[in-house]
Design a protein around this motif. Sequence first.
Motif, mmCIF file in Angstrom:
data_model
loop_
_atom_site.group_PDB
_atom_site.id
_atom_site.type_symbol
_atom_site.label_atom_id
_atom_site.label_comp_id
_atom_site.label_asym_id
_atom_site.label_seq_id
_atom_site.Cartn_x
_atom_site.Cartn_y
_atom_site.Cartn_z
ATOM 1 N N PRO A 101 42.234 44.167 63.209
ATOM 2 C CA PRO A 101 43.019 45.393 63.248
ATOM 3 C C PRO A 101 42.506 46.376 64.297
ATOM 4 N N ARG A 102 43.365 47.270 64.622
ATOM 5 C CA ARG A 102 43.032 48.322 65.580
ATOM 6 C C ARG A 102 41.762 49.068 65.158
ATOM 7 N N SER A 103 41.588 49.213 63.882
ATOM 8 C CA SER A 103 40.417 49.947 63.391
ATOM 9 C C SER A 103 39.108 49.249 63.753
ATOM 10 N N ALA A 104 39.173 47.980 64.152
ATOM 11 C CA ALA A 104 37.962 47.242 64.503
ATOM 12 C C ALA A 104 37.453 47.585 65.889
ATOM 13 N N TRP A 105 38.300 48.279 66.690
ATOM 14 C CA TRP A 105 37.847 48.583 68.049
ATOM 15 C C TRP A 105 38.193 49.991 68.531
ATOM 16 N N ALA A 106 39.249 50.565 68.011
ATOM 17 C CA ALA A 106 39.765 51.804 68.612
ATOM 18 C C ALA A 106 38.816 52.974 68.374
ATOM 19 N N THR A 107 38.614 53.719 69.424
ATOM 20 C CA THR A 107 37.819 54.939 69.315
ATOM 21 C C THR A 107 38.708 56.172 69.438
ATOM 22 N N ALA A 108 39.961 55.948 69.822
ATOM 23 C CA ALA A 108 40.907 57.058 69.965
ATOM 24 C C ALA A 108 42.041 56.887 68.961
ATOM 25 N N ARG A 109 42.740 57.956 68.700
ATOM 26 C CA ARG A 109 43.877 57.907 67.794
ATOM 27 C C ARG A 109 45.155 57.697 68.590
ATOM 28 N N VAL A 110 46.153 57.140 67.942
ATOM 29 C CA VAL A 110 47.475 57.054 68.549
ATOM 30 C C VAL A 110 48.036 58.468 68.650
ATOM 31 N N ILE A 111 48.468 58.838 69.851
ATOM 32 C CA ILE A 111 49.052 60.166 70.031
ATOM 33 C C ILE A 111 50.518 60.061 69.611
ATOM 34 N N THR A 112 50.743 60.335 68.351
ATOM 35 C CA THR A 112 52.055 60.033 67.782
ATOM 36 C C THR A 112 53.174 60.882 68.386
ATOM 37 N N SER A 113 52.815 62.026 68.960
ATOM 38 C CA SER A 113 53.852 62.855 69.575
ATOM 39 C C SER A 113 54.429 62.184 70.823
ATOM 40 N N LEU A 114 53.706 61.193 71.356
ATOM 41 C CA LEU A 114 54.189 60.467 72.533
ATOM 42 C C LEU A 114 54.825 59.129 72.169
ATOM 43 N N ALA A 115 54.781 58.788 70.896
ATOM 44 C CA ALA A 115 55.223 57.451 70.486
ATOM 45 C C ALA A 115 56.633 57.483 69.915
ATOM 46 N N LYS A 116 57.294 56.367 70.067
ATOM 47 C CA LYS A 116 58.639 56.223 69.506
ATOM 48 C C LYS A 116 58.609 55.101 68.486
ATOM 49 N N PRO A 117 59.214 55.300 67.325
ATOM 50 C CA PRO A 117 59.207 54.224 66.328
ATOM 51 C C PRO A 117 59.822 52.943 66.879
ATOM 52 N N MET A 118 59.256 51.837 66.460
ATOM 53 C CA MET A 118 59.708 50.523 66.906
ATOM 54 C C MET A 118 60.957 50.105 66.164
ATOM 55 N N GLU A 119 61.909 49.593 66.897
ATOM 56 C CA GLU A 119 63.048 48.958 66.250
ATOM 57 C C GLU A 119 62.639 47.557 65.786
ATOM 58 N N ARG A 120 63.494 46.941 65.027
ATOM 59 C CA ARG A 120 63.213 45.572 64.595
ATOM 60 C C ARG A 120 62.977 44.707 65.831
ATOM 61 N N PRO A 121 61.810 44.050 65.934
ATOM 62 C CA PRO A 121 61.545 43.254 67.138
ATOM 63 C C PRO A 121 62.538 42.103 67.286
ATOM 64 N N TYR A 122 63.016 41.926 68.507
ATOM 65 C CA TYR A 122 63.916 40.790 68.767
ATOM 66 C C TYR A 122 63.565 40.065 70.052
ATOM 67 N N ARG A 123 62.482 40.459 70.688
ATOM 68 C CA ARG A 123 62.059 39.791 71.920
ATOM 69 C C ARG A 123 60.566 40.032 72.120
ATOM 70 N N ILE A 124 59.973 39.204 72.971
ATOM 71 C CA ILE A 124 58.537 39.277 73.233
ATOM 72 C C ILE A 124 58.332 39.154 74.741
ATOM 73 N N THR A 125 57.455 39.966 75.284
ATOM 74 C CA THR A 125 57.065 39.819 76.686
ATOM 75 C C THR A 125 55.565 39.560 76.745
ATOM 76 N N VAL A 126 55.208 38.499 77.497
ATOM 77 C CA VAL A 126 53.809 38.087 77.589
ATOM 78 C C VAL A 126 53.226 38.533 78.927
ATOM 79 N N HIS A 127 52.047 39.106 78.876
ATOM 80 C CA HIS A 127 51.350 39.626 80.052
ATOM 81 C C HIS A 127 49.951 39.018 80.127
ATOM 82 N N HIS A 128 49.329 39.168 81.292
ATOM 83 C CA HIS A 128 47.877 39.033 81.341
ATOM 84 C C HIS A 128 47.340 40.371 81.819
ATOM 85 N N SER A 129 46.052 40.585 81.622
ATOM 86 C CA SER A 129 45.506 41.874 82.038
ATOM 87 C C SER A 129 45.245 41.891 83.536
ATOM 88 N N GLY A 130 45.176 40.712 84.139
ATOM 89 C CA GLY A 130 45.049 40.647 85.595
ATOM 90 C C GLY A 130 43.644 40.863 86.104
#
Length: 275
Positions: A101-130
């Motif tokens: 979980p996020r609690s295992a590493w995060a040192t910062a809080r989610v800035i909820t004023s900048l976040a938008k609630p997630m809709e029901r997921p219907y797709r996935i995009t895969v990335h690498h960190s590069g």
Amino acid sequence: MLLVAIIGCRGSPTAAPPYAPGAGLPGISHVVAAGDTLTNLSARYGVSVEVIAAANRLRSHVLVPGAILNIPGGRVAPPPPVAAPAPPPQQPAASTAWFKPRSAWATARVITSLAKPMERPYRITVHHSGSRDDLNEPADRRLPKIERVHQAQQWACIGYHFILDGSGQVWEGRPLVWQGAHAHGDENNRGNIGVCVLGDYEVARVPPALSAALHQLLDRLCSEYSIDKSQVHGHRDLWSSTDCPGRFLSRDLRAWSGGLPAPASPLVQTRALER
Ligand SMILES: [Zn+2]
């Protein structure tokens, strides 16, 4: 250079419009464990059964262990069990912790004023960190650095929902109750789960164990959210100006999907990049 590498694939922070009942409030993800019911989750998180059912579009009150539920407005941490009897030593623990979980590493809080609630997921995009540098230290020390870079761009938190480290361990990034910031703009991030594999797979081959872990994660998410494989893309399949997730990871992804061609409907071409 390192800064650019850490940023990796960028997405967009989002505003905070209204959503379903209870949404707009900070929420949490709950992984269903054996024995969980909507009634006891309601009591645990202080959110009504109806709100949990509606937020997750549940057709039945039967919960499947391992499923991820969004608990909109769920602010109350699970209380420690009171006088709970110790389980018999021969009884194995329920194995629902398929990600750290996020609690295992995060040192910062989610800035909820900048976040938008997630809709029901219907797709996935895969990335690498590069960046190969992302493999040079444990993920629980690396992820806070990536998150700091993302938050410095006025993002709510790290842009990806799930991150795989070099060993194939899955880490929770942005809680799934929040829309991601990884696919160029609000429209492209809607209902889009962002998965990022740490490392540079333009230059490095994907180790078999990591490949297996990615395939398992994608299978799990597709099953959980009824996502068709045709809706799972490598970043560069949708956005021609990036190499992400690298030629080797792209090849691996195509092998997983059965050689499906690139989608006919690419991401919305907008200039609102990273915003
Ligand atoms: Zn990317």
